[in-house]
Design an enzyme around this catalytic site. Structure first.
Site, PDB file in Angstrom:
ATOM      1  N   CYS A 261       0.817  -1.222   0.000  1.00 40.20           N
ATOM      2  CA  CYS A 261       0.000   0.000   0.000  1.00 40.20           C
ATOM      3  C   CYS A 261       0.846   1.265   0.000  1.00 40.20           C
ATOM      4  O   CYS A 261       0.325   2.363  -0.131  1.00 40.20           O
ATOM      5  CB  CYS A 261      -0.951  -0.006   1.184  1.00 40.20           C
TER       6      CYS A 261
ATOM      7  N   HIS B 175      -9.485   2.404  -1.964  1.00 39.88           N
ATOM      8  CA  HIS B 175      -8.039   2.232  -1.904  1.00 39.88           C
ATOM      9  C   HIS B 175      -7.488   1.582  -3.161  1.00 39.88           C
ATOM     10  O   HIS B 175      -7.096   0.431  -3.162  1.00 39.88           O
ATOM     11  CB  HIS B 175      -7.707   1.409  -0.659  1.00 39.88           C
TER      12      HIS B 175
END
Lengths: 401, 485
Positions: A88, A345
């Site tokens: 991420c 996301h």
């Protein structure tokens, strides 16, 4: 003696797509959308970009391998383009590559673009992970998902501080409600609906104790940054520009998973933020930071992160959260743009999307969300799982701060 | 003296009350009501004959020396691999030696368990081996609404044969082999094919077992009532009693066929019943064990004083006591893959198993063997070359360290509804091992509501995944929260 990154690199242009279930477009169109905004914002010609970095994570269900998708889609002038992936933190890693390239003096102008097209897999949540974890891990890792792994953190936190899970869930609900309220104000957010804490607490369970609204959305998006030296920024006529104050990365070494850890915090985030404050010359982040965009993949992640960033004291994040300290009108607003909670996301894009919000705020261009005279903003990404992760922290601010 | 040094048993934790089957399926085959007494044992969805065999083997070897094994014999008609020696998977799970060891699978008949026992005894008699572990296990899938579904249960048993510290001496054995086909499973078929029950009862169990026992008695000059317990399988209750009558055996000396408590566990069953008898036996007791399946093996054991010194394993008695009712017939059917429920696209992922990786890491993956730093004593799982203790950091100073029998505590956990699972939520968490080391594992044999941080766990070898496309089964260890302790 290393002197750090502070004020060595300026951000002169940024772009960010509308995030969401972009059934109409793929990663390529998303990159063009973010890039066009950034290049117009920078006011330079595409051919002035000398090097670029592309951040994506799940390349196999997205753009495919290598940096060619960015180079070819954007028709970049046969320059060096590098694809980076670090869970991420991939978006922030792309930014890091561009910033360090300029800081080293190797290039004058560099670009970072992050993109992720997640909604081409046919099911909810992040893409299934078992073929992406390597031949050995695949043979023994438990049947985990992202919500499940972060949900474990809530059990560890509740146990460590002796908090009843229902009480902890209330603080987690406030985390999500606050971000949803912010997301309403942001036309680029995916989810733009206010959600009550009561609704959050009564939502279906995804991974105990995380309910549906404790989890961030899943969406498609892209964001882009163009960086150069402060001197070139000035020569381009930029005034009140934004510079990078700190850029830190910390990775697990297996301690959490195999040796020693309380299961109630992120070792990496505590380290990366400490180093970032040192690099930026920040003594008291709770007082000095104007806003934060942190990795709220799940409500519990944001809650715990408030302590790891040394803003809330250990065990006290629930109190600060319930006191409204991190609300839009609080002392240190967090997730002003709506966060991952409302943006979803798209992994490679998220770090750059967070920087985009701080960039807008510092330039006074955040419209209904605009904070009064912000000076320093922090972004934080946490990739992987609480027990083994990649953490990035970036701080950007006005050049003269 | 040659005989049994220790025993171990494993009956899976879940039990299905046969009336639950009746309630769901008697509309289809009313006659199942006739045998609906008690409950049958049901292996969890992540168990198979091999994983249950590992559980029985660990139970048998607890306190024993796994490094002294000369062979592991594994008997089952439901082997997960047709060609890949299942016994060697089991031996690797035990972290048993590889050099000079001669493992073998025994299969093709539900009497394979006693056949393996005789082979072990003969190997020790011949002087070629000192310690042979015999494990028998079966998990037989049955069609819905069949008598087999009513009769059969799942379970495993293990016996360690050797020459010293014998708790039950083998004093003779005899075998009868014939091609009596009460049931068969054709190559590549999913289910057993059975012939008429009346014939199986009267001409099969009812004749072959008493005739083999009589032949053994004739050979040895013994009388049937010389024995304190006579143990033989037969899932027809009436026929089971009829065999005793035919032999002139005192009914009090007949070992119960365990229909009401677990059902017939196939290849394991003669040994499961035998262990149940051993658990009640006194020194000097004479036990006669017979099996059934394309003939009959007969073995005679005499219990010794040493049985009093044996550290009691969980055995059959202990695992029968560890029980939880499975109240859903649908869940049973799903666990046995008899009905189709959608796993979703997420459940389609099916990475291939790198056999090269499996070979290099076989001790870690099958035996849960980690490493321990020789400098600072820190245990590591997975095994590591570089010590994780920041105050040590020694490189290449590791020794093997077994985690399989360690207990531990739950540090954090979740029940995950997003993960594709046959039995959602997928429960997993981080555990710390007592004695050092920690890792993240799937949990099994528990319900989410029963778990909390700090609860004790034990470890269990389970099926990790089944690759139906390639026919491969992967195994690893899971944590069992000790909800009953």
């Amino acid at each position: 003696m290393a002197t750090g990154i502070k004020d060595k690199v300026a951000i002169i242009g940024m772009g960010c797509t509308k995030f969401g279930e972009r059934w109409d477009v793929g990663a390529e169109e998303l990159m063009v959308e973010a890039f066009q905004e950034a290049i117009q914002d920078a006011g330079i010609d595409k051919n002035e970009i000398q090097a670029a970095w592309l951040g994506t994570c799940f390349d196999e269900v997205n753009v495919g391998k290598s940096a060619l998708p960015a180079s070819m889609t954007l028709r970049l002038p046969n320059i060096s383009v590098t694809r980076v992936e670090n869970f991420c933190a991939s978006g922030t890693e792309a930014f890091r590559g561009a910033v360090y390239a300029v800081a080293s003096g190797a290039y004058d102008i560099a670009m970072a673009i992050g993109v992720e097209k997640l909604k081409d897999i046919g099911y909810g949540g992040l893409p299934e992970f078992s073929s992406a974890m390597g031949t050995l891990n695949g043979l023994w890792f438990p049947n985990v998902t992202a919500p499940g792994c972060f949900a474990m953190l809530a059990s560890g936190y509740a146990a460590k501080y002796g908090i009843d899970m229902q009480e902890l869930k209330k603080a987690m609900a406030h985390v999500s409600a606050k971000s949803h309220a912010n997301g309403v104000l942001n036309p680029k957010a995916h989810l733009r609906k206010a959600v009550t804490e009561e609704k959050i607490l009564n939502a279906p369970m995804i991974a105990y104790p995380l309910g549906l609204f404790d989890c961030c959305g899943v969406s498609d998006g892209s964001a882009c940054a163009i960086v150069t030296t402060p001197e070139i920024a000035k020569s381009l006529g930029k005034k009140d520009f934004v510079t990078v104050k700190a850029l830190q990365l910390s990775l697990s070494n297996g301690t959490e998973m195999a040796y020693e850890w309380d299961g109630a915090h992120f070792i990496t985030a505590a380290k990366a933020s400490t180093e970032a404050y040192k690099e930026a010359g920040i003594k008291n982040p709770r007082e000095e930071l104007s806003l934060m965009e942190v990795h709220d993949c799940f409500s519990i992640t944001e809650l715990v992160t408030m302590e790891d960033l040394h803003i809330s004291e250990r065990g006290k994040a629930p109190k600060d959260i319930m006191d409204g300290f991190y609300d839009l009108d609080g002392k240190l607003p967090c997730q002003v743009d709506g966060g991952l909670k409302c943006f979803g996301h798209p992994i490679g894009a998220s770090g750059l999307r967070m920087l985009y919000e701080i960039y807008l705020q510092l330039h006074g261009r955040a419209d209904k969300r605009q904070l009064k005279d912000p000076k320093l903003g922090l972004t934080h990404n946490l990739g992987g799982f609480p027990m083994m992760n990649v953490c990035s922290v970036a701080i950007i601010g006005k050049y003269d701060v | 003296m040659i005989g049994i040094k220790s025993y171990g048993g494993y009956i899976p934790r879940y039990r299905l009350n046969r009336m639950v089957i009746v309630q769901n399926m008697a509309w289809y085959l009313p006659v199942i009501m006739a045998v609906a007494q008690g409950e049958k044992s049901v292996a969890n969805w992540d168990e198979d004959s091999l994983s249950m065999g590992v559980a029985a083997a660990y139970d048998c070897m607890s306190g024993g020396d796994r490094k002294a094994l000369d062979a592991v014999y594994f008997a089952s008609t439901t082997l997960p691999f047709a060609d890949r020696q299942n016994a060697s998977v089991l031996a690797t799970a035990l972290n048993a030696p590889e050099e000079g060891v001669d493992n073998a699978d025994f299969t093709g008949s539900i009497k394979a368990g006693t056949t393996a026992a005789i082979a072990a005894i003969e190997a020790i008699e011949s002087g070629s081996k000192d310690n042979v572990l015999v494990v028998a296990s079966d998990l037989r899938r049955t069609k819905m609404a069949t008598m087999y579904e009513m009769f059969l249960g799942d379970g495993a048993a293990a016996l360690l044969f050797g020459k010293d510290d014998i708790i039950a001496e083998c004093k003779g054995y005899y075998s009868h082999s014939c091609d009596f086909v009460d049931h068969y499973k054709g190559y590549g078929k999913e289910f057993d094919y059975t012939w008429e029950e009346r014939w199986v009862r009267d001409e099969g169990y009812g004749k072959i077992i008493p005739e083999a026992i009589s032949a053994f008695l004739g050979k040895t000059g013994m009388q049937i009532n010389d024995f304190d317990k006579v143990i033989y399988p037969c899932y027809f209750k009436g026929t089971h009693a009829g065999i005793a009558r035919k032999l002139g055996l005192d009914p009090s000396k007949v070992q119960d066929n365990m229909h009401e408590v677990c059902g017939d566990t196939g290849t394991a069953h003669p040994l499961v019943m035998f262990i149940a008898a051993l658990e009640e036996a006194k020194p000097g007791d004479k036990l006669l064990l017979a099996s059934f399946g394309q003939g009959c093996d007969v073995l005679y054991f005499e219990v010794t004083d040493k049985i009093k010194d044996l550290k009691a394993p969980q055995g059959i008695k202990g695992s029968l006591a560890r029980r939880v009712e499975l109240d859903s017939y649908q869940k049973f059917c799903k666990w046995r893959d008899l009905i189709v429920a959608d796993l979703g696209i997420r459940g389609e992922a099916n990475p291939n198993t790198a056999l090269t990786t499996l070979w290099r890491k076989r001790k870690m993956l099958l035996g849960l063997v980690g490493s321990r730093c020789k400098k600072c004593g820190t245990p590591h799982f997975p095994p590591s070359q570089v010590c994780i203790n920041p105050d040590c950091g020694a490189v290449e100073e590791m020794e093997e360290y077994e985690f399989s029998e360690k207990t531990g505590k739950i540090l954090m956990y979740t029940g995950d509804m997003l993960a594709a699972s046959v039995d959602p939520p997928a429960i997993y968490g981080m555990i710390s091992f007592d004695g050092g080391g920690r890792t993240m594992l799937d949990f099994t044999d528990c319900k989410l509501e029963q778990i909390k941080v700090g609860m004790g766990v034990r470890l269990s070898f389970r099926r990790k995944y089944r690759d139906d496309m390639r026919g491969f089964t992967g195994y690893f260890w899971k944590a069992i929260p000790q909800v009953e302790e």
